[in-house]
Design a protein around this motif. Structure first.
Motif, PDB file in Angstrom:
ATOM      1  N   SER A  90     -10.097  -0.522   8.490  1.00 29.15           N
ATOM      2  CA  SER A  90      -9.531   0.440   7.546  1.00 29.15           C
ATOM      3  C   SER A  90     -10.353   1.719   7.563  1.00 29.15           C
ATOM      4  N   LEU A  91      -9.767   2.791   7.038  1.00 30.66           N
ATOM      5  CA  LEU A  91     -10.471   4.072   6.997  1.00 30.66           C
ATOM      6  C   LEU A  91     -11.732   3.971   6.146  1.00 30.66           C
ATOM      7  N   ASN A  92     -11.641   3.307   4.998  1.00 30.13           N
ATOM      8  CA  ASN A  92     -12.823   3.173   4.146  1.00 30.13           C
ATOM      9  C   ASN A  92     -13.939   2.385   4.833  1.00 30.13           C
ATOM     10  N   THR A  93     -13.561   1.322   5.548  1.00 32.14           N
ATOM     11  CA  THR A  93     -14.563   0.535   6.276  1.00 32.14           C
ATOM     12  C   THR A  93     -15.251   1.383   7.329  1.00 32.14           C
ATOM     13  N   LEU A  94     -14.459   2.182   8.030  1.00 38.92           N
ATOM     14  CA  LEU A  94     -15.029   3.060   9.049  1.00 38.92           C
ATOM     15  C   LEU A  94     -15.972   4.082   8.416  1.00 38.92           C
ATOM     16  N   CYS A  95     -15.550   4.656   7.303  1.00 37.36           N
ATOM     17  CA  CYS A  95     -16.380   5.662   6.629  1.00 37.36           C
ATOM     18  C   CYS A  95     -17.718   5.068   6.183  1.00 37.36           C
ATOM     19  N   ARG A  96     -17.683   3.851   5.666  1.00 32.15           N
ATOM     20  CA  ARG A  96     -18.933   3.206   5.234  1.00 32.15           C
ATOM     21  C   ARG A  96     -19.885   3.005   6.422  1.00 32.15           C
ATOM     22  N   SER A  97     -19.313   2.719   7.587  1.00 37.42           N
ATOM     23  CA  SER A  97     -20.136   2.497   8.780  1.00 37.42           C
ATOM     24  C   SER A  97     -20.904   3.738   9.185  1.00 37.42           C
ATOM     25  N   TYR A  98     -20.377   4.904   8.832  1.00 36.34           N
ATOM     26  CA  TYR A  98     -21.010   6.165   9.244  1.00 36.34           C
ATOM     27  C   TYR A  98     -21.520   6.972   8.044  1.00 36.34           C
ATOM     28  N   ASN A  99     -21.705   6.280   6.926  1.00 40.06           N
ATOM     29  CA  ASN A  99     -22.218   6.920   5.708  1.00 40.06           C
ATOM     30  C   ASN A  99     -21.413   8.157   5.319  1.00 40.06           C
ATOM     31  N   ALA A 100     -20.106   8.051   5.507  1.00 41.78           N
ATOM     32  CA  ALA A 100     -19.206   9.141   5.135  1.00 41.78           C
ATOM     33  C   ALA A 100     -18.557   8.807   3.790  1.00 41.78           C
ATOM     34  N   PRO A 101     -18.119   9.813   3.032  1.00 41.01           N
ATOM     35  CA  PRO A 101     -17.500   9.540   1.727  1.00 41.01           C
ATOM     36  C   PRO A 101     -16.230   8.712   1.861  1.00 41.01           C
ATOM     37  N   VAL A 102     -16.096   7.695   1.019  1.00 43.78           N
ATOM     38  CA  VAL A 102     -14.909   6.836   1.049  1.00 43.78           C
ATOM     39  C   VAL A 102     -13.927   7.294  -0.025  1.00 43.78           C
ATOM     40  N   ASN A 103     -12.690   6.913   0.148  1.00 47.06           N
ATOM     41  CA  ASN A 103     -11.649   7.270  -0.817  1.00 47.06           C
ATOM     42  C   ASN A 103     -11.784   6.361  -2.041  1.00 47.06           C
ATOM     43  N   PRO A 104     -12.183   6.876  -3.189  1.00 50.00           N
ATOM     44  CA  PRO A 104     -12.436   6.024  -4.354  1.00 50.00           C
ATOM     45  C   PRO A 104     -11.159   5.469  -4.985  1.00 50.00           C
ATOM     46  N   ARG A 105     -10.018   6.023  -4.616  1.00 45.58           N
ATOM     47  CA  ARG A 105      -8.765   5.587  -5.242  1.00 45.58           C
ATOM     48  C   ARG A 105      -7.868   4.832  -4.274  1.00 45.58           C
ATOM     49  N   LYS A 106      -8.434   4.391  -3.149  1.00 52.06           N
ATOM     50  CA  LYS A 106      -7.630   3.731  -2.119  1.00 52.06           C
ATOM     51  C   LYS A 106      -6.935   2.486  -2.653  1.00 52.06           C
ATOM     52  N   ASP A 107      -7.679   1.563  -3.233  1.00 50.51           N
ATOM     53  CA  ASP A 107      -7.099   0.313  -3.717  1.00 50.51           C
ATOM     54  C   ASP A 107      -6.106   0.558  -4.852  1.00 50.51           C
ATOM     55  N   GLN A 108      -6.470   1.458  -5.747  1.00 49.56           N
ATOM     56  CA  GLN A 108      -5.590   1.764  -6.880  1.00 49.56           C
ATOM     57  C   GLN A 108      -4.241   2.295  -6.399  1.00 49.56           C
ATOM     58  N   MET A 109      -4.269   3.234  -5.464  1.00 52.35           N
ATOM     59  CA  MET A 109      -3.031   3.847  -4.985  1.00 52.35           C
ATOM     60  C   MET A 109      -2.224   2.882  -4.115  1.00 52.35           C
ATOM     61  N   LYS A 110      -2.911   1.994  -3.429  1.00 57.65           N
ATOM     62  CA  LYS A 110      -2.188   0.983  -2.647  1.00 57.65           C
ATOM     63  C   LYS A 110      -1.353   0.100  -3.565  1.00 57.65           C
ATOM     64  N   ASN A 111      -1.937  -0.297  -4.688  1.00 63.84           N
ATOM     65  CA  ASN A 111      -1.210  -1.130  -5.644  1.00 63.84           C
ATOM     66  C   ASN A 111      -0.014  -0.390  -6.231  1.00 63.84           C
ATOM     67  N   VAL A 112      -0.198   0.894  -6.507  1.00 66.98           N
ATOM     68  CA  VAL A 112       0.909   1.701  -7.032  1.00 66.98           C
ATOM     69  C   VAL A 112       2.023   1.796  -6.010  1.00 66.98           C
ATOM     70  N   TYR A 113       1.651   2.018  -4.754  1.00 66.21           N
ATOM     71  CA  TYR A 113       2.656   2.180  -3.692  1.00 66.21           C
ATOM     72  C   TYR A 113       3.422   0.877  -3.457  1.00 66.21           C
ATOM     73  N   ARG A 114       2.735  -0.261  -3.593  1.00 64.53           N
ATOM     74  CA  ARG A 114       3.432  -1.542  -3.420  1.00 64.53           C
ATOM     75  C   ARG A 114       4.526  -1.716  -4.470  1.00 64.53           C
ATOM     76  N   ARG A 115       4.271  -1.220  -5.663  1.00 61.61           N
ATOM     77  CA  ARG A 115       5.269  -1.336  -6.731  1.00 61.61           C
ATOM     78  C   ARG A 115       6.369  -0.285  -6.609  1.00 61.61           C
ATOM     79  N   ASP A 116       6.027   0.854  -6.016  1.00 64.50           N
ATOM     80  CA  ASP A 116       6.985   1.966  -5.940  1.00 64.50           C
ATOM     81  C   ASP A 116       6.955   2.560  -4.535  1.00 64.50           C
TER      82      ASP A 116
END
Length: 336
Positions: A90-116
């Motif tokens: 995932s993009l967040n996993t890749l970002c963590r590997s390179y000490n880059a900023p991760v998307n703090p709302r990734k999981d939250q928005m994924k849940n919203v998108y699954r519902r809508d």
């Protein structure tokens, strides 16, 4: 595609609402940017974006640095694992590997998108939507891009470029991309098998069913054949394949051995087909029982035993044995 986010190495981020204003792609100059061969477009797993751009807007991405492809090549470079065996990250996993900023709302928005499923088509855009969209590009340039580009071995750049092109074409020319990936996998496995045959010092080499199928791509030396025949399983396969070859059956290219699998079907790896379990069972059912080898003993001779015969069918990966009980009055009585 409803939004297009572009981040610059200077840290600026632009978000274009291409659903509301389609002409941003054409009169706005986005198409010229995305199709430019001079400007590098850094993306993480661009398959979906590239497909949407092509099918919705007639835009073909060019000069793409796909970080998913770069991850696969770096894993091969560091561990020796072939790119087709490397799992996507995932993009967040890749970002963590390179000490880059991760998307703090990734999981939250994924849940919203699954519902809508129409979530990203809702207007006006909320602050959460804008922040999420921005974070999807902010880490890629320059942090992740610079780090990955620096680590890539120049000798593997042709492979990396091939993978990036396949990412772009995955949803534009899916069958062609699938065939390229199959061919790469076969070439890699054949090379590994050649190395195994050349370096193994044992008098007998044991091969897996997959490796046996790959033998059709090789010309075996007498020494290699002697090693392979030291394994009973492999020897039987070689004997069967050689008899097919001598009888004029169709086989692999380059004068190699025939595939031990049944002709006429292709498996998921493109090695030549073998029947499915259902097909194999049907083959057994359609085959008449073997002729009786012994007369059925009298009822006095049958106490806890029954005369039986068996038939075995091997498809290379699956061995099916069917047991036949002669249908006689004596056996029926005993079964009751």
């Amino acid at each position: 595609m409803t939004l297009l986010q572009i981040g610059l190495v200077t840290g600026q981020i632009y978000i274009f609402d291409v659903m509301v204003e389609r002409n941003l792609m054409y009169e706005g100059g986005l198409r010229e940017l995305l199709e430019s061969s001079d400007i590098v477009k850094v993306a993480h797993d661009c398959r979906g974006d590239a497909g949407a751009l092509y099918h919705q807007f007639g835009v073909t991405l060019k000069n793409v640095f796909d970080t998913q492809a770069a991850h696969a090549v770096l894993q091969q470079q560091e561990t020796g694992k072939p790119v087709y065996k490397v799992k996507n990250v995932s993009l967040n996993t890749l970002c963590r590997s390179y000490n880059a900023p991760v998307n703090p709302r990734k999981d939250q928005m994924k849940n919203v998108y699954r519902r809508d499923q129409r979530f990203w088509a809702r207007r006006p855009l909320t602050e959460d939507m804008v922040v999420y969209a921005a974070y999807d590009v902010v880490a890629l340039v320059p942090t992740v891009y610079d780090a990955m580009k620096k680590q890539l071995d120049p000798a593997l750049m042709p492979l990396f470029e091939e993978l990036c092109q396949e990412q772009v074409e995955a949803m534009i020319q899916p069958e062609e991309v699938k065939q390229k990936k199959k061919q790469r996998k076969i070439e890699t496995e054949v090379a590994e098998l050649k190395t195994k045959l050349a370096t193994t010092q044992a008098r007998a080499i044991v091969l897996s069913n997959r490796e046996i199928r790959l033998l059709r791509y090789l010309e075996l030396s007498d020494e290699e054949r002697e090693k392979l025949e030291g394994s009973y399983k492999v020897a039987k396969k070689l004997e069967r394949l050689q008899s097919k070859k001598e009888s004029g059956g169709s086989g692999g290219s380059g004068g190699g051995l025939l595939s031990p699998r049944c002709d006429g079907e292709a498996d998921a790896d493109g090695y030549g087909g073998s029947p499915s379990l259902t097909t194999s069972m049907n083959m057994v059912e359609q085959t008449s029982p073997p002729p009786s080898l012994n007369s059925v003993p009298s009822s006095s001779a049958l106490t806890s035993k029954a005369d039986a015969e068996c038939q075995t069918l091997s498809t290379g990966d699956i061995v099916i044995t069917k047991v036949f009980f002669p249908d006689s009055p004596d056996n029926v009585k005993d079964k009751k």
